[in-house]
Design a protein around this motif. Sequence first.
Motif, PDB file in Angstrom:
ATOM      1  N   VAL A  45       0.866  -1.178   0.000  1.00 30.23           N
ATOM      2  CA  VAL A  45       0.000   0.000   0.000  1.00 30.23           C
ATOM      3  C   VAL A  45       0.902   1.227   0.000  1.00 30.23           C
ATOM      4  O   VAL A  45       1.890   1.276   0.733  1.00 30.23           O
ATOM      5  CB  VAL A  45      -0.913   0.059   1.239  1.00 30.23           C
ATOM      6  N   SER A  46       0.555   2.215  -0.818  1.00 30.97           N
ATOM      7  CA  SER A  46       1.266   3.487  -0.767  1.00 30.97           C
ATOM      8  C   SER A  46       0.248   4.599  -0.567  1.00 30.97           C
ATOM      9  O   SER A  46      -0.935   4.438  -0.849  1.00 30.97           O
ATOM     10  CB  SER A  46       2.093   3.716  -2.036  1.00 30.97           C
ATOM     11  N   VAL A  47       0.735   5.712  -0.030  1.00 29.37           N
ATOM     12  CA  VAL A  47      -0.116   6.893   0.090  1.00 29.37           C
ATOM     13  C   VAL A  47       0.319   7.843  -1.018  1.00 29.37           C
ATOM     14  O   VAL A  47       1.510   8.057  -1.256  1.00 29.37           O
ATOM     15  CB  VAL A  47      -0.033   7.550   1.493  1.00 29.37           C
ATOM     16  N   VAL A  48      -0.667   8.320  -1.765  1.00 25.70           N
ATOM     17  CA  VAL A  48      -0.387   9.230  -2.864  1.00 25.70           C
ATOM     18  C   VAL A  48      -1.212  10.490  -2.669  1.00 25.70           C
ATOM     19  O   VAL A  48      -2.307  10.456  -2.106  1.00 25.70           O
ATOM     20  CB  VAL A  48      -0.678   8.582  -4.234  1.00 25.70           C
ATOM     21  N   GLY A  49      -0.656  11.603  -3.094  1.00 34.18           N
ATOM     22  CA  GLY A  49      -1.376  12.848  -2.905  1.00 34.18           C
ATOM     23  C   GLY A  49      -0.679  14.004  -3.566  1.00 34.18           C
ATOM     24  O   GLY A  49       0.306  13.837  -4.301  1.00 34.18           O
ATOM     25  N   ASP A  50      -1.177  15.195  -3.273  1.00 31.13           N
ATOM     26  CA  ASP A  50      -0.589  16.377  -3.889  1.00 31.13           C
ATOM     27  C   ASP A  50       0.832  16.622  -3.407  1.00 31.13           C
ATOM     28  O   ASP A  50       1.600  17.310  -4.063  1.00 31.13           O
ATOM     29  CB  ASP A  50      -1.483  17.609  -3.713  1.00 31.13           C
ATOM     30  N   PHE A  51       1.230  16.036  -2.287  1.00 31.98           N
ATOM     31  CA  PHE A  51       2.583  16.202  -1.752  1.00 31.98           C
ATOM     32  C   PHE A  51       3.626  15.399  -2.533  1.00 31.98           C
ATOM     33  O   PHE A  51       4.822  15.657  -2.417  1.00 31.98           O
ATOM     34  CB  PHE A  51       2.645  15.808  -0.270  1.00 31.98           C
ATOM     35  N   ASN A  52       3.206  14.402  -3.327  1.00 32.68           N
ATOM     36  CA  ASN A  52       4.151  13.620  -4.130  1.00 32.68           C
ATOM     37  C   ASN A  52       3.700  13.510  -5.594  1.00 32.68           C
ATOM     38  O   ASN A  52       4.038  12.552  -6.283  1.00 32.68           O
ATOM     39  CB  ASN A  52       4.397  12.235  -3.519  1.00 32.68           C
ATOM     40  N   ASP A  53       2.958  14.513  -6.037  1.00 31.57           N
ATOM     41  CA  ASP A  53       2.461  14.573  -7.424  1.00 31.57           C
ATOM     42  C   ASP A  53       1.663  13.329  -7.803  1.00 31.57           C
ATOM     43  O   ASP A  53       1.671  12.897  -8.954  1.00 31.57           O
ATOM     44  CB  ASP A  53       3.609  14.786  -8.417  1.00 31.57           C
ATOM     45  N   TRP A  54       0.990  12.725  -6.834  1.00 28.29           N
ATOM     46  CA  TRP A  54       0.126  11.559  -7.055  1.00 28.29           C
ATOM     47  C   TRP A  54       0.900  10.404  -7.702  1.00 28.29           C
ATOM     48  O   TRP A  54       0.392   9.712  -8.575  1.00 28.29           O
ATOM     49  CB  TRP A  54      -1.108  11.938  -7.864  1.00 28.29           C
ATOM     50  N   THR A  55       2.126  10.203  -7.238  1.00 30.80           N
ATOM     51  CA  THR A  55       2.992   9.166  -7.790  1.00 30.80           C
ATOM     52  C   THR A  55       2.844   7.872  -6.991  1.00 30.80           C
ATOM     53  O   THR A  55       3.299   7.800  -5.839  1.00 30.80           O
ATOM     54  CB  THR A  55       4.465   9.624  -7.773  1.00 30.80           C
ATOM     55  N   PRO A  56       2.236   6.840  -7.556  1.00 30.66           N
ATOM     56  CA  PRO A  56       2.102   5.561  -6.854  1.00 30.66           C
ATOM     57  C   PRO A  56       3.469   4.985  -6.481  1.00 30.66           C
ATOM     58  O   PRO A  56       4.413   5.048  -7.268  1.00 30.66           O
ATOM     59  CB  PRO A  56       1.401   4.656  -7.871  1.00 30.66           C
ATOM     60  N   GLY A  57       3.568   4.461  -5.277  1.00 30.40           N
ATOM     61  CA  GLY A  57       4.798   3.832  -4.820  1.00 30.40           C
ATOM     62  C   GLY A  57       5.828   4.780  -4.252  1.00 30.40           C
ATOM     63  O   GLY A  57       6.813   4.336  -3.669  1.00 30.40           O
ATOM     64  N   ALA A  58       5.637   6.091  -4.402  1.00 31.83           N
ATOM     65  CA  ALA A  58       6.622   7.045  -3.890  1.00 31.83           C
ATOM     66  C   ALA A  58       6.705   7.010  -2.367  1.00 31.83           C
ATOM     67  O   ALA A  58       7.774   7.225  -1.803  1.00 31.83           O
ATOM     68  CB  ALA A  58       6.294   8.457  -4.364  1.00 31.83           C
ATOM     69  N   HIS A  59       5.588   6.747  -1.709  1.00 31.49           N
ATOM     70  CA  HIS A  59       5.549   6.672  -0.245  1.00 31.49           C
ATOM     71  C   HIS A  59       4.825   5.396   0.170  1.00 31.49           C
ATOM     72  O   HIS A  59       3.651   5.418   0.537  1.00 31.49           O
ATOM     73  CB  HIS A  59       4.869   7.906   0.345  1.00 31.49           C
ATOM     74  N   GLU A  60       5.540   4.281   0.078  1.00 35.34           N
ATOM     75  CA  GLU A  60       4.971   2.984   0.448  1.00 35.34           C
ATOM     76  C   GLU A  60       4.967   2.833   1.964  1.00 35.34           C
ATOM     77  O   GLU A  60       5.935   3.180   2.635  1.00 35.34           O
ATOM     78  CB  GLU A  60       5.767   1.849  -0.184  1.00 35.34           C
ATOM     79  N   LEU A  61       3.869   2.331   2.493  1.00 35.61           N
ATOM     80  CA  LEU A  61       3.782   2.077   3.927  1.00 35.61           C
ATOM     81  C   LEU A  61       4.553   0.794   4.228  1.00 35.61           C
ATOM     82  O   LEU A  61       4.353  -0.232   3.594  1.00 35.61           O
ATOM     83  CB  LEU A  61       2.322   1.931   4.369  1.00 35.61           C
ATOM     84  N   LEU A  62       5.451   0.872   5.204  1.00 40.43           N
ATOM     85  CA  LEU A  62       6.302  -0.250   5.571  1.00 40.43           C
ATOM     86  C   LEU A  62       5.792  -0.909   6.842  1.00 40.43           C
ATOM     87  O   LEU A  62       5.276  -0.229   7.740  1.00 40.43           O
ATOM     88  CB  LEU A  62       7.743   0.223   5.759  1.00 40.43           C
TER      89      LEU A  62
END
Length: 94
Positions: free
Chosen positions: A26-43
């Motif tokens: 699961v990753s969180v995507v949003g305006d803080f990472n330009d809606w890039t999947p996988g940029a902030h994966e929950l570990l």
Amino acid sequence: MLERTRRKDTTRVTFILPPDPACPAVSVVGDFNDWTPGAHELLVRTDGTRAVTVAVPANERLHFRYLAHGGHWFDEADADGHDGHNSYLEPARA
């Protein structure tokens, strides 16, 4: 669940999800990472929950969603609100 810590000009937001062995990523995507999947994966943490922390500007509304393995999008129940498309957090208060 969400945890927020206000700093001088930023807010650290920790996104936390309960254990779910049926969902490998699961990753969180949003305006803080330009809606890039996988940029902030929950570990996975030692207690089995999954989490990731991001720093965002303290005075801006934050829009986001979760993206799970297989293209499943879902919202955060503990968000400040939902705009019909995304979850959002209001600017942090000092």
